[in-house]
Scaffold this active site. Structure first.
Site, short mmCIF file in Angstrom:
data_model
loop_
_atom_site.label_atom_id
_atom_site.label_comp_id
_atom_site.label_asym_id
_atom_site.label_seq_id
_atom_site.Cartn_x
_atom_site.Cartn_y
_atom_site.Cartn_z
N HIS A 30 0.86 -1.19 0.00
CA HIS A 30 0.00 0.00 0.00
C HIS A 30 0.91 1.24 0.00
O HIS A 30 0.94 2.00 0.97
CB HIS A 30 -0.90 -0.02 1.24
CG HIS A 30 -2.06 0.92 1.17
ND1 HIS A 30 -2.36 1.70 0.07
CD2 HIS A 30 -3.03 1.21 2.10
CE1 HIS A 30 -3.43 2.41 0.31
NE2 HIS A 30 -3.87 2.14 1.53
N ARG A 52 -3.00 11.76 2.90
CA ARG A 52 -3.11 10.93 1.69
C ARG A 52 -3.23 11.83 0.45
O ARG A 52 -2.56 11.61 -0.56
CB ARG A 52 -4.33 10.00 1.78
CG ARG A 52 -4.19 8.84 2.74
CD ARG A 52 -3.14 7.83 2.27
NE ARG A 52 -3.45 7.31 0.95
CZ ARG A 52 -4.27 6.29 0.69
NH1 ARG A 52 -4.86 5.66 1.70
NH2 ARG A 52 -4.48 5.86 -0.53
N1 NVA Z 1 -4.56 -3.81 5.47
C1 NVA Z 1 -5.79 -3.13 5.16
C2 NVA Z 1 -5.53 -1.72 4.79
C3 NVA Z 1 -6.74 -0.89 4.52
C4 NVA Z 1 -6.41 0.51 4.10
C5 NVA Z 1 -6.51 -3.85 4.04
O1 NVA Z 1 -5.86 -4.28 3.09
O2 NVA Z 1 -7.74 -3.98 4.12
N1 CP Z 2 -6.24 3.89 4.32
C1 CP Z 2 -6.97 3.59 3.23
O1 CP Z 2 -6.44 3.19 2.18
O2 CP Z 2 -8.29 3.80 3.36
P1 CP Z 2 -9.42 3.33 2.34
O3 CP Z 2 -9.42 1.83 2.34
O4 CP Z 2 -10.70 3.91 2.88
O5 CP Z 2 -9.09 3.87 0.97
#
Ligand code: NVA
Ligand code: CP
Length: 313
Positions: free
Chosen positions: A135, A298
């Protein structure tokens, strides 16, 4: 040497050098500091971002969309039901077709190979808006937030407590690149990927930083400058959520854990949060918590990134 990211993809925090990360953060901070100036300048006027989602989102969707508006460009949201990536149409064809319309593509996907395949066939930059493995946009925002609160990055220690997931992997690479120590505290069986661990530790060692795994929450948090957590079950792992609760018990960010960190340690969470699981609500609302600055950042971090990828930084 000036940083030039024109036409590059952003799939992994590993792919950016420390110098490139710091340049993006500088640009992001500048964008944040003077919104009106940059809105008037409209550096991405006439440009379109195509946003492909296989999973839900609040922050990623809204921050990219509002970010493009602020930069004078336009964003199109393609929901999981608009077209089923790889089912209604191949990933290769989607990449080629979107490239004929859009100047940038952002994708939130399940398998990391999907975002890599999009990048292989797209003729414009592809940004990873979250895959099961990484991410990276989140970590740009996180580093911007840490730098705002602490004034610098190199030499700080970040402790991530929880699942060794996509956020943990990008944190490990991102911290290593900027010379931050990174400690990942996970229950047995939920440690981060071993290759990410060895690669990030090797990268960090060039700047005197260490990336390591801890098993004991108190030991992992000791003298940390930043305490970070994320959900115990990520998107796509919902069926496993109840089973994980028992295994992750004791791996919560709360007042007890914070006693082991430095008194001025900041608290981060990428959100969404499951209060009472990975973090307790009261701790998330202390003055040490920067979780909502982090969410706002973000947008600023991604705006800095997009300007670099578009060659307009
Ligand atoms: N580890 C989490 C992050 C969400 C922003 C997911 O992948 O759902
Ligand atoms: N932190 C993040 O990526 O949030 P969302 O899943 O809401 O985009």
């Amino acid at each position: 040497m000036s940083v030039d990211l024109r036409g590059r993809n952003m799939l992994s925090m590993k792919d950016l050098s420390g110098e490139e990360i710091l340049a993006i953060l500088d640009k992001s901070a500048d964008l944040k500091a003077d919104r009106e100036k940059h809105f008037r300048a409209a550096p991405l006027a006439g440009q379109t971002l195509a946003m492909v989602f296989q999973k839900p989102s609040l922050r990623t969707r809204v921050s990219f969309e509002t970010g493009m508006t602020r930069l004078g460009g336009h964003a199109i949201y393609l929901s999981p039901v608009d077209f089923e990536l790889g089912k209604r149409e191949s990933v290769e064809d989607v990449a080629i077709v979107l490239s004929r319309y859009a100047d940038l593509i952002m994708a939130r996907v399940f398998g990391h190979a999907i975002v890599e395949e999009l990048a292989e066939y797209a003729t414009c930059p592809v940004i990873n808006g979250l895959s099961d493995f990484e991410h990276p946009c989140q970590i740009l925002a996180d580093l911007l937030t840490v730098r705002e609160r602490k004034g610098n990055l190199k030499g700080l220690t970040l402790n991530y407590i929880g699942d060794g997931n996509n956020v943990a992997h990008s944190l490990m690479y991102g911290c290593a690149r900027v010379g931050m120590n990174c400690v990942i505290t996970s229950p047995s069986g939920f440690e981060p990927d071993a290759t990410v661990l060895s690669e990030s530790n090797a990268i960090g060692s060039e700047l005197g930083a260490t990336v390591r795994v801890a098993m004991d929450p108190a030991e992992g948090a000791r003298d940390a400058d930043v305490i970070y957590t994320d959900v115990w079950a990520s998107m796509g792992q919902e069926a496993d959520a109840d089973a994980r609760k028992a295994k992750f018990s004791g791996f919560q960010v709360n007042a007890g854990l914070m006693k082991h960190a430095k008194p001025d340690a900041i608290i981060l969470h990428c959100l969404p949060a499951h209060y009472g699981d990975e973090i307790d609500y009261d701790t998330s609302r202390t003055a040490n918590s920067a979780i909502f600055d982090q969410a706002e950042n973000r947008m600023h971090a991604q705006n800095g990134l997009m300007l670099y990828l578009a060659g307009r930084a």
